[in-house]
Design an enzyme around this catalytic site. Structure first.
Site: not given
Length: 692
Positions: A401, A263, A265, A343, A331, A604, A261
């Site tokens: 999905i 989405g 990318g 994810t 994103s 992060y 799959p």
């Protein structure tokens, strides 16, 4: 699961759009006033009529009757205002009974040519960072705040940080597109797909297949620019609905092909990289034509959205009807709803709206064994094993999905930005800890360390003489009057959302606590700029790669009492790993604290180093990052807060999961997908990796 949910709900409606009449905005107090005015006017009109009949001549009586008519008309108008307000209170202000109003939006907005995405680098094709003839960085395009601007400090500042002189003219030539593997798709598979897909839904174009064979880790981007990706999808398909997804699975299973799959990318986990030992034809299933908002339930604040819908389009369509999902990952311009679920994603405004698991109420997953779906969605249920939790974060291992039911929130009445300067990172973290214990946490609270604070300053565009003077005065005030140190100070950027009273309360709480930790209110403009920079700085990674610098981000989460120690240990580990390899210059390593929880935070890290003359630099970078990840785990951090595992971090799974739990996951994969039809092999799941 869900999507029977989407298809099976009653779509009979009282109204297919929100009320547009301006009168429906009356408050209860205004309604009462209308009633009072109406009653008074009616009494006055009646009295005037009685008097005209008894005492006036016929002609005067006629005039008086005309005035009475006008007064009665005014009274009627007030009555209509009252009725409209009552209509609003019945149909908008509270739950209805006996009906289920749904809005069925039209098709998603057409994507203009100007929004074409690059196959070679991150983002839109019209946006690039580049160095001009003066050695200053410029940003092309017009869509971001930095677009069309010159950044005179950035290139020079970065050279100073990494202790390497960068020649703006010394750029590594790209080899993009020169080594694309040929498609292995047999004609029988192509013919079978062509039986139910239109010609523009199937492609074996080399660049399309290459783009669908990678995400955005630095290793993948390095490979497509300077090396090669040896195994990529053999075909790319764009199903338009769930029926086509089901048919696609049947054909792939019958003709011994496999599926991955796709989405947006945008993943940074190697989740899209094809296993090199996969001998079957690989089909990349791009879901972005399944991109509709199927319905909006304004009363119950839910929507059913197809999984291929891209974040920026979801925002636009929901906003037209006064709603938002509130999910804004970095994103969001490119990633999809299905990708967020796969994810286990988190967004920048998580503090107000929650993570994806809080927003998604249900979803439909099409698997090799059939469709996982349920007939309805309730606020909460206890109906046995909840398969939804198992699919969250599954990274394409179990199926595709196709759609999801999500929570909606009214668009905030107020959105405001803010920022606070702190003398040190420690004081900034202390502020965030105290803030997390209140009920007034803003939608977004992000604290950057000193190096990242300097980075933000280096990204400031060229300013006028007056602007330069103002900047010098501000700097003088902060350093000389407040006594902040230039190599220690940090900044926290804020986004407040809600009704006006709520935002004012949040601001009062934030700035009161900030003051207790030595903070100085730095104004809304810095906060707004800091939030918006998130979208434009994503392009810098590919820009510096051309100038012999590798860069990437990675994230984690940890309890509050580990934050300071973990950040220092990871930075020290990166410096040690860099020094052990005798790499040129110094590494760039900085961090920022993002999402906050009562029990801890997400952090992060941003890492970069100069790689000219380094053998296999992408592998060296990966080794250093793995060293940093090992330090994170040793210091009490998580393997990932929201990026996920893919193939990039799977080697660490045995350190955080028991053997029985790992076996549980493998058996679940085998039960749902016994023939490994979904062959991305993420998290080590799949036949080839298990046999190896």
């Amino acid at each position: 699961m869900a999507a029977a949910t989407c298809a099976g709900y009653d779509h009979s409606v009282w109204s297919t759009a929100p009320l547009r009449n301006p009168w429906v905005r009356l408050s209860p107090m205004a309604t009462r006033r209308c009633l009072d005015i109406t009653a008074s006017l009616m009494q006055f009109s009646t009295a005037c009529y009685d008097r005209s009949v008894r005492f006036l001549t016929p002609r005067a009586g006629m005039k008086m009757t005309g005035w009475i008519a006008l007064v009665l008309a005014a009274g009627a108008a007030c009555f209509l205002l009252w009725a409209a307000a009552q209509h609003r209170s019945r149909h908008a202000g509270g739950p209805r009974t006996g009906g289920n109003a749904r809005i069925e939006p039209g098709p998603p907005p057409a994507v203009p040519e100007s929004d074409a995405e690059s196959f070679e680098v991150w983002g839109f094709d019209d946006t690039r960072f580049h160095v001009n003839s003066r050695g200053d960085v410029e940003v092309s395009g017009s869509r971001y705040e930095l677009s069309g601007k010159t950044l005179p400090s950035l290139f020079r500042w970065f050279q100073k940080v990494i202790d390497v002189r960068l020649d703006p003219t010394d750029m590594r030539p790209t080899k993009y597109g020169q080594r694309i593997p040929a498609s292995r798709a047999p004609q029988a598979l192509r013919d079978a797909l062509a039986d139910f897909l239109a010609p523009d839904q199937i492609s074996d174009d080399g660049e399309q297949r290459l783009r669908h064979g990678h995400g955005h880790t630095q290793e993948e981007m390095y490979a497509i620019k300077f090396e090669a990706i040896v195994r990529i999808p053999d075909l790319v398909v764009w199903p338009a609905d769930e029926d086509q997804v089901v048919r696609l699975m049947q054909i792939a299973a019958a003709l011994d092909a496999c599926l991955i799959p796709f989405g947006g990318g945008t993943n940074v986990t190697d989740a899209l990289r094809c296993p090199v030992d996969e001998d079957r034809p690989i089909i990349s299933v791009d879901t972005r034509r399944m991109n509709r908002v199927l319905w909006i339930d304004a009363e119950n604040r839910m929507a059913c959205i197809q999984a291929g819908a891209v974040g920026r389009h979801i925002i636009e369509q929901l906003a037209e009807h006064g709603f938002t999902m509130g999910h804004e990952p970095d994103s969001i311009e490119f990633s999809t709803l299905g990708g967020w679920i796969s994810t286990h994603a988190s967004g920048m405004k998580k503090n107000r709206y929650g993570n994806i698991e809080d927003i998604v109420l249900d979803f439909t997953l099409v698997t090799p064994g059939g469709k996982l779906a349920r007939s309805s969605v309730a606020p909460r249920e206890s109906v046995g094993v909840d398969a939804r939790r198992f699919i969250l974060g599954s990274e394409g291992s179990f199926g595709i999905i196709t759609e999801a039911v999500v929570r909606l929130f009214p668009l905030p009445e107020v959105q405001e930005y803010g920022s606070v300067l702190f003398p040190s990172f420690e004081q900034g973290v202390g502020f965030m800890y105290d803030l997390a214990s209140t009920s007034d946490v803003p939608a977004s609270v992000r604290l950057v360390d000193n190096l990242q604070f300097q980075f933000g300053a280096a990204l400031k565009p060229e300013s006028s003489r007056l602007g330069k003077l103002a900047g010098k005065l501000q700097k003088l005030w902060v350093l000389k009057v407040l006594g902040f140190e230039v190599d220690k100070m940090v900044v926290c950027t804020l986004v407040f959302e809600g009704d006006r009273q709520e935002v004012r309360r949040q601001e009062a709480t934030v700035y009161r606590i900030a003051q207790q930790h030595g903070g100085f209110e730095a104004g809304p403009e810095n906060g707004r700029r800091g939030y918006q920079l998130t979208f434009s700085i994503a392009y810098i990674r590919d820009f510096v790669m051309n100038h012999w610098v590798l860069a990437e981000s990675f994230e984690t989460s940890m309890p509050w009492d580990r934050v300071l120690d973990l950040c220092e240990r990871v930075k020290a580990r990166v410096h040690d790993e860099h020094r052990k390899r005798d790499l040129p210059g110094k590494p760039f390593i900085s961090c920022r604290v993002t999402q906050i929880y009562p029990t801890g935070v997400c952090v992060y890290f941003y890492m970069a180093f100069y790689y000219k003359g380094v053998e296999a630099p992408e592998r060296v970078f990966s080794e250093i990052e793995k060293g940093a990840r090992a330090e994170i785990l040793a210091a009490g951090g998580s393997l990932s807060h929201h990026h996920g595992i893919g193939k990039h971090r799977e080697d660490f799974l045995s350190e955080i999961m028991s053997p029985a739990l790992l076996e549980w996951n493998r058996r679940a994969k085998g039960a749902v997908d016994p023939d490994n039809l979904f062959a991305a092999a993420n998290q080590g799941l799949g036949r080839k990796r298990e046999e190896a």
